[in-house]
Design a protein around this motif. Sequence first.
Motif, mmCIF file in Angstrom:
data_model
loop_
_atom_site.group_PDB
_atom_site.id
_atom_site.type_symbol
_atom_site.label_atom_id
_atom_site.label_comp_id
_atom_site.label_asym_id
_atom_site.label_seq_id
_atom_site.Cartn_x
_atom_site.Cartn_y
_atom_site.Cartn_z
ATOM 1 N N VAL A 148 25.962 21.360 20.897
ATOM 2 C CA VAL A 148 27.252 21.868 21.340
ATOM 3 C C VAL A 148 28.229 20.703 21.334
ATOM 4 N N GLY A 207 31.816 19.154 22.241
ATOM 5 C CA GLY A 207 32.998 19.269 23.077
ATOM 6 C C GLY A 207 33.996 18.233 22.633
ATOM 7 N N THR A 227 41.479 21.104 23.180
ATOM 8 C CA THR A 227 40.019 21.116 23.296
ATOM 9 C C THR A 227 39.429 22.005 22.216
ATOM 10 N N SER A 235 35.485 23.468 20.994
ATOM 11 C CA SER A 235 34.043 23.571 21.234
ATOM 12 C C SER A 235 33.391 24.264 20.053
ATOM 13 N N ARG A 251 29.337 25.145 18.195
ATOM 14 C CA ARG A 251 27.888 25.174 18.343
ATOM 15 C C ARG A 251 27.234 25.164 16.968
#
Length: 237
Positions: free
Chosen positions: A101, A103, A110, A112, A114
Amino acid sequence: MKTCLLTLALFLAVPSALAHGTLAAYFGGQIAESGDYHTEFAVRDGAVRVWVRDQANQPLKASGKVTLLLGGQKLEVPLAARENGLAAEAPVKAGDKLSAVLGLVVDGKTLSQRFAQAGLVIPAALPPRAEAGRKLFEAVCATCHGTALRGTDSGPPLLHPLYAPGSAHGDEVILDAINNGAKAHMWKLGDMPKPEGIKPGQDKEVLAYIRAMQAANGLGSAPAAAMGTDPHAGHKH
């Protein structure tokens, strides 16, 4: 002198088996898209690499961390700037099964993402020709393509649909690269020089090993001509 085995690619973007989306992976990793950003993620021996690009495929500065789920354990490590991307040293191998993951902070926003990587499947046994090719590959080619055939910062992954049987990079294209080197035309990893240390006739042994590993990892079955025997004989059941 150890040299790269294969720096070939298509102008058409073809995703890896675990990639998100259909964007071009310049460094042999997986690709995810979110809004205005393209994120590429790759696992190297001892590190993970991350690259962030905009819609025009220009590199963007980013910062952040990666959380790895590996062997039932959670590991969080900071990402540091390296060349045109990010890197984090971690106790990982290119052949590991893991989840990641990311960040990130990009342009003050921001982000994010996966990613998941399947564990490398190693055949329980290899036919004689492929076994001979394994030894050559590890001696000559693994420096650039990795012992797991998943690429390094010097060469692209060979466990990739771009190089699978039936792709545009068939046996003859790969054999030509082994014998003569190749010009890079998509990967941002540089040209491939002519490999040193592979004698005439040994190119097919290296090809047999590549095809055997591809077949074991779900990229088609190795042609009998390349394997020199039943293409399924070396598979783990």
